[in-house]
Design a protein around this motif. Sequence first.
Motif, mmCIF file in Angstrom:
data_model
loop_
_atom_site.group_PDB
_atom_site.id
_atom_site.type_symbol
_atom_site.label_atom_id
_atom_site.label_comp_id
_atom_site.label_asym_id
_atom_site.label_seq_id
_atom_site.Cartn_x
_atom_site.Cartn_y
_atom_site.Cartn_z
ATOM 1 N N GLY A 39 0.803 -1.222 0.000
ATOM 2 C CA GLY A 39 0.000 0.000 0.000
ATOM 3 C C GLY A 39 0.834 1.269 0.000
ATOM 4 N N SER A 40 0.404 2.238 0.793
ATOM 5 C CA SER A 40 1.096 3.535 0.835
ATOM 6 C C SER A 40 2.411 3.471 1.597
ATOM 7 N N LEU A 41 2.723 2.322 2.233
ATOM 8 C CA LEU A 41 4.000 2.198 2.942
ATOM 9 C C LEU A 41 5.163 2.010 1.972
ATOM 10 N N HIS A 42 4.882 1.553 0.758
ATOM 11 C CA HIS A 42 5.868 1.360 -0.309
ATOM 12 C C HIS A 42 6.837 0.224 -0.018
ATOM 13 N N MET A 43 7.563 0.314 1.093
ATOM 14 C CA MET A 43 8.527 -0.723 1.439
ATOM 15 C C MET A 43 8.461 -0.967 2.939
ATOM 16 N N THR A 44 8.602 -2.226 3.332
ATOM 17 C CA THR A 44 8.583 -2.608 4.741
ATOM 18 C C THR A 44 9.759 -3.536 5.022
ATOM 19 N N PRO A 45 10.145 -3.686 6.289
ATOM 20 C CA PRO A 45 11.311 -4.513 6.618
ATOM 21 C C PRO A 45 11.056 -6.003 6.483
ATOM 22 N N PHE A 46 12.160 -6.741 6.530
ATOM 23 C CA PHE A 46 12.128 -8.195 6.614
ATOM 24 C C PHE A 46 11.469 -8.613 7.936
ATOM 25 N N ASP A 62 -4.833 -5.583 13.350
ATOM 26 C CA ASP A 62 -3.553 -4.935 13.121
ATOM 27 C C ASP A 62 -2.474 -6.013 13.010
ATOM 28 N N VAL A 63 -1.242 -5.619 12.671
ATOM 29 C CA VAL A 63 -0.172 -6.588 12.437
ATOM 30 C C VAL A 63 1.073 -6.180 13.225
ATOM 31 N N GLN A 85 -0.847 -0.527 11.867
ATOM 32 C CA GLN A 85 -2.187 -0.251 12.371
ATOM 33 C C GLN A 85 -3.174 -0.141 11.223
ATOM 34 N N ASN A 86 -4.256 -0.920 11.314
ATOM 35 C CA ASN A 86 -5.359 -0.770 10.378
ATOM 36 C C ASN A 86 -5.895 0.655 10.521
ATOM 37 N N THR A 87 -6.045 1.350 9.418
ATOM 38 C CA THR A 87 -6.322 2.787 9.499
ATOM 39 C C THR A 87 -7.735 3.122 9.948
ATOM 40 N N PHE A 94 -2.986 0.044 5.927
ATOM 41 C CA PHE A 94 -2.196 0.077 7.148
ATOM 42 C C PHE A 94 -1.198 1.230 7.154
ATOM 43 N N GLN A 95 -0.948 1.701 8.390
ATOM 44 C CA GLN A 95 0.092 2.705 8.611
ATOM 45 C C GLN A 95 0.980 2.228 9.755
#
Length: 451
Positions: A39-46, A62-63, A85-87, A94-95
């Motif tokens: 989504g709008s996060l573009h990239m997330t960590p391993f 949420d995750v 967090q589910n927005t 998520f944000q």
Amino acid sequence: MNCDGALDFFATDTGFLSGSASRWFLGTEDGPFVDSGAGSLHMTPFGWGTSIYDYDNDGDADVLYHGGHEFLQFMDLTNGGVLLQNTGECSGRFQWDRRAVPFDHRNRNAMGVAVGDLDLDGFEDAVSVASFGVTPGFLLPGTLFLGPTGSFFDFTAQLEELWAVNEPPGFLTYREGMHEFHDGDLSVEVASGNGNNWVDVRTLGTFHLLSGARVNRDGIGAVVSFTPEGGPTSMQPIVGGSSFASQDALSAHFGLGEAERGTVEVLWPGGVRNRVFDVRAGERLVLPEIPCDLATRDRDPGGYRSCVEQALAALTEAGVIAARDQGRFRRGAFACKAGEYDLCLHGDRFQVEAQWTDGKGTTHDAFVEALDQKSGLLTFFGDGSPVEIHVNVLDACRDYGNYWVFAAASTNVGYTLTVTDTLAGTSRTYTNPSGRVAEAITDTSAFATCP
């Protein structure tokens, strides 16, 4: 995650090491999952261990995930404990809530993650386990391979170089003395909570107790759904092994937001469904498998009722449920289910339906429309047609010891009106012959089935 009735999942990936984000996949009615692409996060960590849970009890999932990894000559120190967090209102978007995990876990090679309500305050707490820890000495930007990705995680991503590249290429030298390794450890983070409500549901398979039951004692494989008053339905599967090297608490925990109560439904392995109404905020409910499927109730009402009654009696005798709670499970088993031709009143306890006969002698179901918890309208010819019957089921238990049925009809069409107390299993039938102007129904002794 988006409360659409289809299960979703979260999959970790290599993140900044290869450009493939850890991300969520949304289930669809047809079966295939839709890749969110982060989504709008573009990239997330391993990541390794992951828990999907409602950390703020606002009613959607949420995750939380952790993870460290060695890759080529580097150690990935990007994941400091990520809470997505589910927005809001089951958006399925998520944000990153950076404040939700105040301790920075980037120097821990955390692999296992599990959640559960450790202090019984109604908010789930988090446990993570690291195989080792490191004090870094030669940090490089985590965006070394990808460059800037436009993600908030660009600013926290980092790599520890463990081996230096020498000449000729392909030869590496360990950076001895540049960093220090530590033993693995356990981290326990207790939720601080807020004012939101919650319920906790523990499934209990009754294979060892009831004839016809099929489910293991912990209910593993069941899918529990919760619908708060005025809110969307959220789902939680009961699984053995919730993620990598991890096991969440086996109870299904649901946030309610500001709602005070709701309905629990469980789909057991094998396809049987049970439900319980009026589960109140702050309740910890043990929901046993009752091996009598709601789907068979209309096809074989007598057999279904006998199955439920025998199961409740056996569960009470075994001490699984108290005798005073039989009514609650009975209501969940027998309650009216609203539909185009079924009117449900008084919290789904009473079911109202009617059939009418046309001039050729053909019988049809009447259409229904609820007005409130006590009354509704019936029409014979669908949307826009005149109202034929206005029916009320009145609670006169306190003063007269029974429920009353009142109805007024403006028709000379032949019909049969049936009102059923689903909890007691008794019905009253009112008939008007064709060609006669219907008389008012004022049945003040309809159901002596209080409360």
